[in-house]
Design an enzyme around this catalytic site. Sequence first.
Site, mmCIF file in Angstrom:
data_model
loop_
_atom_site.group_PDB
_atom_site.id
_atom_site.type_symbol
_atom_site.label_atom_id
_atom_site.label_comp_id
_atom_site.label_asym_id
_atom_site.label_seq_id
_atom_site.Cartn_x
_atom_site.Cartn_y
_atom_site.Cartn_z
ATOM 1 N N SER A 69 -9.365 1.574 2.968
ATOM 2 C CA SER A 69 -8.724 2.510 1.967
ATOM 3 C C SER A 69 -7.566 1.318 1.657
ATOM 4 O O SER A 69 -7.355 2.829 0.907
ATOM 5 C CB SER A 69 -8.307 3.526 3.113
ATOM 6 O OG SER A 69 -7.660 2.900 3.745
ATOM 7 N N SER B 284 -10.104 -0.842 6.983
ATOM 8 C CA SER B 284 -9.812 -0.246 5.506
ATOM 9 C C SER B 284 -8.306 -1.448 5.383
ATOM 10 O O SER B 284 -8.485 -1.577 4.292
ATOM 11 C CB SER B 284 -8.589 0.436 5.844
ATOM 12 O OG SER B 284 -9.078 2.452 5.611
ATOM 13 N N LYS C 15 1.000 -1.126 -0.158
ATOM 14 C CA LYS C 15 -0.242 -0.151 -0.220
ATOM 15 C C LYS C 15 1.140 0.788 -0.320
ATOM 16 O O LYS C 15 1.904 1.248 1.032
ATOM 17 C CB LYS C 15 -0.611 -0.083 1.514
ATOM 18 C CG LYS C 15 -1.851 1.203 1.525
ATOM 19 C CD LYS C 15 -3.132 1.099 2.561
ATOM 20 C CE LYS C 15 -3.620 1.896 2.972
ATOM 21 N NZ LYS C 15 -4.832 1.821 3.646
#
Lengths: 96, 484
Positions: free
Chosen positions: B151, B175, B76
């Site tokens: 997210s 997330s 990420k």
Amino acid sequence: MSLTPDDVRTIARLARLAISEQDIPRYADNLSRILDFVAQLDQADTSHVAPMAHPLSSLTQRLRDDVVTETSQRDLFQENAPQVDAGLYLVPKVIE
Amino acid sequence: MHTKTLTQLARDLKARKLSSEELTRAYLARIERFNPELNAFITVLQEQALTTARAADACIGKGDAGPLTGLPIAHKDIFCTRGVKTSCGSKMLDNFVAPYDATIVERLRQNGMVLLGKTNMDEFAMGSSNETSFYGPVKNPWDPTRVPGGSSGGSAAAVAARLAPAATGTDTGGSIRQPAALTGLTGIKPTYGRVSRYGMIAFASSLDQAGVITCTAEDAALLLGAMAGFDPRDSTSVDRPVPDYTAELEHPLKGLRIGLPKEFFDRGLDGRVGEAVYAALTVYKKLGAEVRDISLPNFWLSVPTYYVVAPAECSSNLSRFDGVRFGHRCENPVDLMDLYTRSRGEGFGAEVKRRIMTGTYVLSAGYYDAYYLKAQKTRTLIRQDFIAAFENVDVIMGPATPTPAFGLGEKTEDPITMYLNDIYANGVNLAGLPGISIPMGFVDKLPVGLQIIGNYFDEARLLSAAHQYQRETDWHTRIPKGFE
């Protein structure tokens, strides 16, 4: 809870955020809705409840020995700076 | 080879059935082919990945490879990666090249993993749909008109479409678990303090925790074992041994006490998602587990508490972006105040600004007690509910999300509607507990996830419960159409 456009300007100033005039009504509406939503918390009886700042409450702040662990990497870090000169960060003139 | 799990690929590498370079080339080719439509990656590290892969092959050739050597992964874009752009999904950091590695990036690198690239995400991890990213929304591989969740939406889409066999994520209020649920994957958020936060760009420091998104619980166990553990560079990292998660996978479930909170099945839950939870419980009963009805009476406070605590911490953390030392700077500032306000006004998107302003407001003089102190107290109530529940049960199960993936643009108008998508996730972060989401079926041809919540540092039990369910079911083996 209904925030006025002036409230939003004040909050934006405290948060150091430039918000365009045309966006102010939308933020006033959104933030008012968020504050109304979180106002539900008033319904909870917390008169005998201790506040919690952290999930690991038993954890005390760890201390380490007072020895140098970092070396200076100023040049490397300043590669990301918008404006530097002779190892210094440049900003607009602060004192006349 | 892209249909294999990380564990299967590890075996193939070890048996020299394929090389890391072949494997890496195959994933890079899939990224090149599918990323334009999915937008799962912000940065692809073609050259660097191949160099690492060749080094891994040399290691394997010499016989000194570890279990992860040569396996590809995606990070990420919230994890600082030395010499690589680390944007956090924001215009603010569009020009930022990280000068150091996050601890988990360093650990997986030292384990010989091959970094394919950095995945798209909601800006500063603030969002549940990946629509707040400066780099545009990510599409859900199961239906490109829908969101992949957020997210960690890029990580989820990348693994679901098999553009990477596994990816890292972070979970501040759901997330990892929510995007894993919406894309048919396994996603684990460990106990707060289990995985180092060093080099992970901070959103809400008392809630943030790193984890992984994988195809199976077995893969998650393999990765988590390498990522977890004490790090002196994170002041809230917990110094406690890391169990052998892979060895614990087979721990029998007989006698496992599963708590089912009645509050999770109130209004707001799509009845078909509820049905899928009951079907999953039938599998657990067959494996010897026992289901007990429990209550989390303060559950209703979790989303409002979260939306005081998280914005408050975010407004404080994001004050570091000042346009002076790194990140975006506005053109021709007239004075220092102008430099701060315009750099931040231009660098942050609308959702980040909303949260900074919410946080600023709840922490401001005259409102602190009414909002922030109150939320810290309701946070105690939420945690106490979980602690009481775990006196009678070993794990808590329920839906990961109220509905399957929603449409792009469907919830962007009203922030509250978006926030409520994490209704089952937020409380777990507030308490600091570990949680995992695993695929448990389909609703409207879209995957839905079962959330399993564990007691503090009980990740091994979550992973074994997930793994044994996955041996009885095949939901986790499904691949979206067009990506087989």
